[in-house]
Design an enzyme around this catalytic site. Structure first.
Site, PDB file in Angstrom:
ATOM      1  N   ARG A   1       0.886  -1.179   0.000  1.00 57.88           N
ATOM      2  CA  ARG A   1       0.000   0.000   0.000  1.00 57.88           C
ATOM      3  C   ARG A   1       0.916   1.219   0.000  1.00 57.88           C
ATOM      4  NH1 ARG A   1      -5.327   1.212   3.497  1.00 57.88           N
ATOM      5  NH2 ARG A   1      -6.078  -0.038   1.762  1.00 57.88           N
TER       6      ARG A   1
ATOM      7  N   GLN B   1      -9.925  -3.918  -3.871  1.00 53.87           N
ATOM      8  CA  GLN B   1     -11.235  -3.427  -3.430  1.00 53.87           C
ATOM      9  C   GLN B   1     -12.283  -3.642  -4.516  1.00 53.87           C
ATOM     10  OE1 GLN B   1     -12.173  -1.662  -0.359  1.00 53.87           O
ATOM     11  NE2 GLN B   1     -14.099  -2.266  -1.259  1.00 53.87           N
TER      12      GLN B   1
ATOM     13  N   ASP C   1     -17.094   7.019  -1.484  1.00 52.32           N
ATOM     14  CA  ASP C   1     -15.812   6.877  -0.786  1.00 52.32           C
ATOM     15  C   ASP C   1     -15.579   8.200  -0.059  1.00 52.32           C
ATOM     16  OD1 ASP C   1     -13.199   6.225   0.000  1.00 52.32           O
ATOM     17  OD2 ASP C   1     -12.332   6.449  -2.001  1.00 52.32           O
TER      18      ASP C   1
HETATM   19  N1   CP Z   1     -11.222  -0.300   2.048  1.00 49.90           N
HETATM   20  C1   CP Z   1      -9.973  -0.411   2.535  1.00 49.90           C
HETATM   21  O1   CP Z   1      -9.001  -0.584   1.783  1.00 49.90           O
HETATM   22  O2   CP Z   1      -9.880  -0.306   3.878  1.00 49.90           O
HETATM   23  P1   CP Z   1      -8.533  -0.133   4.711  1.00 49.90           P
HETATM   24  O3   CP Z   1      -7.974   1.231   4.348  1.00 49.90           O
HETATM   25  O4   CP Z   1      -8.930  -0.222   6.150  1.00 49.90           O
HETATM   26  O5   CP Z   1      -7.579  -1.214   4.306  1.00 49.90           O
HETATM   27  N1  NVA Z   2      -9.787   6.848  -1.331  1.00 49.00           N
HETATM   28  C1  NVA Z   2      -9.468   6.314  -0.029  1.00 49.00           C
HETATM   29  C2  NVA Z   2      -9.692   4.839   0.004  1.00 49.00           C
HETATM   30  C3  NVA Z   2      -9.437   4.171   1.320  1.00 49.00           C
HETATM   31  C4  NVA Z   2      -9.625   2.691   1.269  1.00 49.00           C
HETATM   32  C5  NVA Z   2      -8.028   6.645   0.295  1.00 49.00           C
HETATM   33  O1  NVA Z   2      -7.185   6.588  -0.602  1.00 49.00           O
HETATM   34  O2  NVA Z   2      -7.749   6.980   1.440  1.00 49.00           O
END
Ligand code: CP
Ligand code: NVA
Length: 305
Positions: free
Chosen positions: A102, A132, A224
């Site tokens: 991530r 997701q 979102d």
């Molecule tokens: N939706 C999602 O990716 O949640 P997290 O940020 O908690 O991993």
């Molecule tokens: N758009 C949000 C998604 C979180 C899962 C972010 O990038 O923080």
């Protein structure tokens, strides 16, 4: 499938197979447990941003499949700061059998894949959230028994989640319409990726600046956060720009009577979505969160087994 970085790089057939596999793994798990197909394999999980769902569902998916996972938070690796991205990829991939990352810059996950000896999975970048979107398609298929021919409306920021959901719709045959404030549209290159896939699959893509227009006739309404991770300094400006983009009972009147509500979570109740929509009869947000586990098992089996 070598890596899983974005849905534009996958074929529609590959993704359909992943959904079928996810469904069968979900049944297998509920019937008593999954076969330990990933025994002896460990997933290295790099996180530059916080996470609940992605972190725990990947770790549990590995354990359910007989493997293991190691969490590497922002303080531990310092990806690109303490050590260059290629060097992290070279070293980490000599210890583990797969990497999930991530990151902020999407280029970092691309570079990890380029220099890694083992498969790399994108667990969210500033541009995409493919894991997701796969779980979302699984959820919609469970609700409606099909994907083809439905309409999904996305209301909010045209960034990572919207981009992957648009690409998933294009692959799976759902019409996609999005409403964003001006200046928060999906990036032009990603729109082009979605358009190319949509054209092959006979899918309609629409871009709007009014939520009601996007939601009209929708089977699925998706939102979102207005403030993604890394954008915290823009929170007050965004609250103003996105004020009219809330998923609430009034907006849902424009969708189909049987329409469901999705949110990738974490939700900011009272901002992009009301409590009533999160907790109401149309909400599938917690089934959607659970499906991250099942969809990711399919991804892990495809890239690691
Ligand atoms: N939706 C999602 O990716 O949640 P997290 O940020 O908690 O991993
Ligand atoms: N758009 C949000 C998604 C979180 C899962 C972010 O990038 O923080």
């Amino acid at each position: 499938m070598k890596h899983f970085l974005d849905l534009a790089s996958c074929s529609s057939d590959e993704l359909r197979e992943l959904i079928d596999l996810a469904l069968s793994l979900k049944v297998e798990w509920r019937d008593g447990g999954n076969a330990p197909t990933l025994q002896g394999k460990t997933l290295g999980m790099i996180f530059q941003k916080p996470s609940l769902r992605t972190r725990v569902s990947f770790e549990m998916a590995m354990k359910h499949l007989g493997g293991d996972a190691i969490m590497l938070g922002p303080q531990e690796i310092g990806l690109g700061v303490r050590e260059s991205v290629p060097d992290v990829a070279r070293v980490l991939s000599s210890y583990v059998q797969g990497i999930m990352a991530r990151v902020f810059a999407h280029q970092d996950v691309v570079e990890l894949a380029e220099y890694s000896r083992v498969p790399v999975i994108n667990g969210l970048s500033d541009d995409y959230h493919p894991c997701q979107a796969l779980a979302d398609m699984l959820t919609i298929r469970e609700c409606f028994g099909r994907l083809q021919g439905l309409k999904l409306a996305f209301v909010g920021d045209g960034n990572n989640v919207a981009a992957s959901v648009a690409l998933a719709c294009a692959h799976f045959g759902l019409d996609f319409s999005i409403a964003t404030p001006e200046g928060y549209e999906m990036k032009a290159p990603i729109r082009e990726q979605a358009r190319a896939i949509a054209a092959r699959n006979g899918v309609n893509l629409e871009m709007h600046t009014h939520p009601q227009a996007a939601v009209s006739g929708a089977d699925v309404v998706y939102t979102d956060t207005w403030v993604s991770m890394g954008q915290e300094a823009e929170a007050s400006e965004r609250a103003e720009e996105f004020g009219a983009f809330q998923v609430n009972a009034g907006l849902m009147k424009h969708a189909n009577a049987s329409a469901i509500v999705l949110h990738c979570l974490p939700a900011h109740r009272g901002d992009e979505i009301t409590d009533e929509m999160m907790d109401g009869a149309r909400s599938r947000v917690f089934a959607q969160a659970e499906n991250r586990l099942h969809a990711q098992k399919a991804i892990l089996l495809r890239v690691l087994a």
